[in-house]
Motif scaffolding. Structure first.
Motif, PDB file in Angstrom:
ATOM      1  N   GLY A   1       0.988  -1.109  -0.022  1.00 19.41           N
ATOM      2  CA  GLY A   1       0.040  -0.032   0.108  1.00 19.41           C
ATOM      3  C   GLY A   1       0.909   1.237   0.037  1.00 19.41           C
ATOM      4  O   GLY A   1       1.625   1.300  -0.628  1.00 19.41           O
ATOM      5  N   VAL A   2       0.503   2.429   0.722  1.00 23.97           N
ATOM      6  CA  VAL A   2       1.073   3.613   0.769  1.00 23.97           C
ATOM      7  C   VAL A   2       2.398   3.687   1.344  1.00 23.97           C
ATOM      8  O   VAL A   2       2.471   3.137   2.383  1.00 23.97           O
ATOM      9  N   PRO A   3       3.430   4.010   0.673  1.00 28.57           N
ATOM     10  CA  PRO A   3       4.971   4.125   1.266  1.00 28.57           C
ATOM     11  C   PRO A   3       4.839   4.929   2.602  1.00 28.57           C
ATOM     12  O   PRO A   3       3.948   5.682   2.805  1.00 28.57           O
ATOM     13  N   MET A   4       5.681   4.551   3.511  1.00 27.97           N
ATOM     14  CA  MET A   4       5.875   5.146   4.705  1.00 27.97           C
ATOM     15  C   MET A   4       6.149   6.674   4.943  1.00 27.97           C
ATOM     16  O   MET A   4       5.438   7.047   5.675  1.00 27.97           O
ATOM     17  N   THR A   5       7.010   7.138   3.945  1.00 27.79           N
ATOM     18  CA  THR A   5       6.826   8.805   4.169  1.00 27.79           C
ATOM     19  C   THR A   5       5.685   9.284   3.808  1.00 27.79           C
ATOM     20  O   THR A   5       5.264  10.380   4.224  1.00 27.79           O
ATOM     21  N   MET A   6       5.044   8.958   2.484  1.00 32.49           N
ATOM     22  CA  MET A   6       3.881   9.413   2.265  1.00 32.49           C
ATOM     23  C   MET A   6       2.716   9.430   3.157  1.00 32.49           C
ATOM     24  O   MET A   6       2.013  10.079   3.435  1.00 32.49           O
ATOM     25  N   ASP A   7       2.794   7.964   3.805  1.00 30.49           N
ATOM     26  CA  ASP A   7       1.764   7.889   4.963  1.00 30.49           C
ATOM     27  C   ASP A   7       1.950   8.883   6.169  1.00 30.49           C
ATOM     28  O   ASP A   7       1.009   9.619   6.520  1.00 30.49           O
ATOM     29  N   ALA A   8       3.177   8.974   6.493  1.00 32.61           N
ATOM     30  CA  ALA A   8       3.590   9.726   7.625  1.00 32.61           C
ATOM     31  C   ALA A   8       3.117  11.255   7.407  1.00 32.61           C
ATOM     32  O   ALA A   8       2.768  12.092   8.188  1.00 32.61           O
ATOM     33  N   TYR A   9       3.234  11.813   6.070  1.00 33.88           N
ATOM     34  CA  TYR A   9       2.881  13.125   5.659  1.00 33.88           C
ATOM     35  C   TYR A   9       1.300  13.208   5.528  1.00 33.88           C
ATOM     36  O   TYR A   9       0.802  14.391   5.045  1.00 33.88           O
ATOM     37  N   ALA A  10       0.616  12.025   5.400  1.00 29.84           N
ATOM     38  CA  ALA A  10      -0.891  11.852   5.340  1.00 29.84           C
ATOM     39  C   ALA A  10      -0.981  12.484   3.914  1.00 29.84           C
ATOM     40  O   ALA A  10      -2.211  13.421   3.670  1.00 29.84           O
ATOM     41  N   LEU A  11      -0.255  12.109   2.650  1.00 29.12           N
ATOM     42  CA  LEU A  11      -0.559  12.782   1.478  1.00 29.12           C
ATOM     43  C   LEU A  11      -1.671  11.857   0.753  1.00 29.12           C
ATOM     44  O   LEU A  11      -1.621  10.816   1.189  1.00 29.12           O
ATOM     45  N   ARG A  12      -2.394  12.382  -0.053  1.00 34.56           N
ATOM     46  CA  ARG A  12      -3.345  11.643  -0.825  1.00 34.56           C
ATOM     47  C   ARG A  12      -3.090  10.984  -1.955  1.00 34.56           C
ATOM     48  O   ARG A  12      -4.053  10.253  -2.589  1.00 34.56           O
ATOM     49  N   GLY A  13      -1.980  11.396  -2.748  1.00 33.86           N
ATOM     50  CA  GLY A  13      -1.664  10.789  -3.865  1.00 33.86           C
ATOM     51  C   GLY A  13      -0.482  11.659  -4.482  1.00 33.86           C
ATOM     52  O   GLY A  13      -0.060  12.332  -3.764  1.00 33.86           O
ATOM     53  N   THR A  14      -0.471  11.607  -5.986  1.00 35.82           N
ATOM     54  CA  THR A  14       0.582  12.200  -6.507  1.00 35.82           C
ATOM     55  C   THR A  14       0.189  12.981  -7.834  1.00 35.82           C
ATOM     56  O   THR A  14      -0.864  12.639  -8.232  1.00 35.82           O
ATOM     57  N   PRO A  15       0.555  14.203  -8.162  1.00 29.95           N
ATOM     58  CA  PRO A  15       1.855  14.698  -7.317  1.00 29.95           C
ATOM     59  C   PRO A  15       1.287  15.508  -6.125  1.00 29.95           C
ATOM     60  O   PRO A  15       0.125  15.832  -5.971  1.00 29.95           O
ATOM     61  N   SER A  16       2.151  15.581  -5.121  1.00 31.34           N
ATOM     62  CA  SER A  16       1.834  16.373  -3.985  1.00 31.34           C
ATOM     63  C   SER A  16       3.153  17.227  -3.460  1.00 31.34           C
ATOM     64  O   SER A  16       4.425  16.625  -3.925  1.00 31.34           O
ATOM     65  N   LEU A  17       2.791  18.366  -2.805  1.00 27.12           N
ATOM     66  CA  LEU A  17       3.963  19.194  -2.794  1.00 27.12           C
ATOM     67  C   LEU A  17       3.849  19.364  -1.399  1.00 27.12           C
ATOM     68  O   LEU A  17       2.605  19.946  -0.601  1.00 27.12           O
ATOM     69  N   VAL A  18       4.919  19.677  -0.664  1.00 21.83           N
ATOM     70  CA  VAL A  18       5.047  19.890   1.051  1.00 21.83           C
ATOM     71  C   VAL A  18       6.075  20.985   1.225  1.00 21.83           C
ATOM     72  O   VAL A  18       7.304  20.739   0.779  1.00 21.83           O
TER      73      VAL A  18
END
Length: 169
Positions: free
Chosen positions: A112-129
């Motif tokens: 499923g969702v990779p660990m950093t993506m999950d930790a930042y609660a990102l919804r998909g790609t592209p995402s910008l922080v």
């Protein structure tokens, strides 16, 4: 009044990266304190990433002073795992010649969702922080973001932190 996103007032979670491209040393966010950090989460087969997100990350990397703004790509694969491995990413990076550091987000043990993506609660790609100079998450954005709005957001963080550092108490 809109409800404030709790992630945008929190210290940024650690990057959980398996491997790095375009850098000789692993990148730790704590080393980047004092700089504004732009984290761009992408998948190489994502049309929005290829059309908007990655070229925008490259423009920010080229245009802003490296002493002020750091751009980090995060390859976060949550689908089509078999065709988006590290070797395919190396070829992709070589073909498009992205110059900013790119980390391969660590796969979740359960898939499923990779660990950093999950930790930042990102919804998909592209995402910008965007992280401020103190290491706090100040902006999370899903989808394409207008260049002018992004540049303004980065500029505000640069000026905001400069004003704080130069304040007379």
């Amino acid at each position: 009044m809109s409800k404030r996103d709790p992630m945008t007032t929190a210290l940024a979670p650690l990057l959980q990266v398996e491997h790095w491209l375009n850098t000789h040393e692993p990148i730790e966010l704590a080393q980047l304190r004092g700089k504004v950090v732009m984290l761009h989460a992408f998948q190489m087969l994502c049309p929005g990433c290829l059309a908007y997100g990655l070229p925008q990350a490259e423009r920010v990397y080229r245009l802003f002073d490296k002493d002020d703004v750091v751009v980090i790509g995060l390859h976060s694969v949550f689908e089509h795992h078999a065709v988006m491995g590290a070797e395919a990413l190396r070829v992709f990076n070589s073909e498009y010649r992205w110059r900013f550091p790119i980390g391969i987000d660590r796969a979740a043990p359960s898939g499923g969702v990779p660990m950093t993506m999950d930790a930042y609660a990102l919804r998909g790609t592209p995402s910008l922080v965007l992280l401020d100079r103190r290491g706090y998450v100040r902006l999370r954005h899903f989808g394409a973001m207008d260049d002018l709005l992004l540049g303004s957001s980065i500029g505000c963080l640069l000026v905001e932190d400069q004003r704080s550092a130069n304040a007379v108490w």
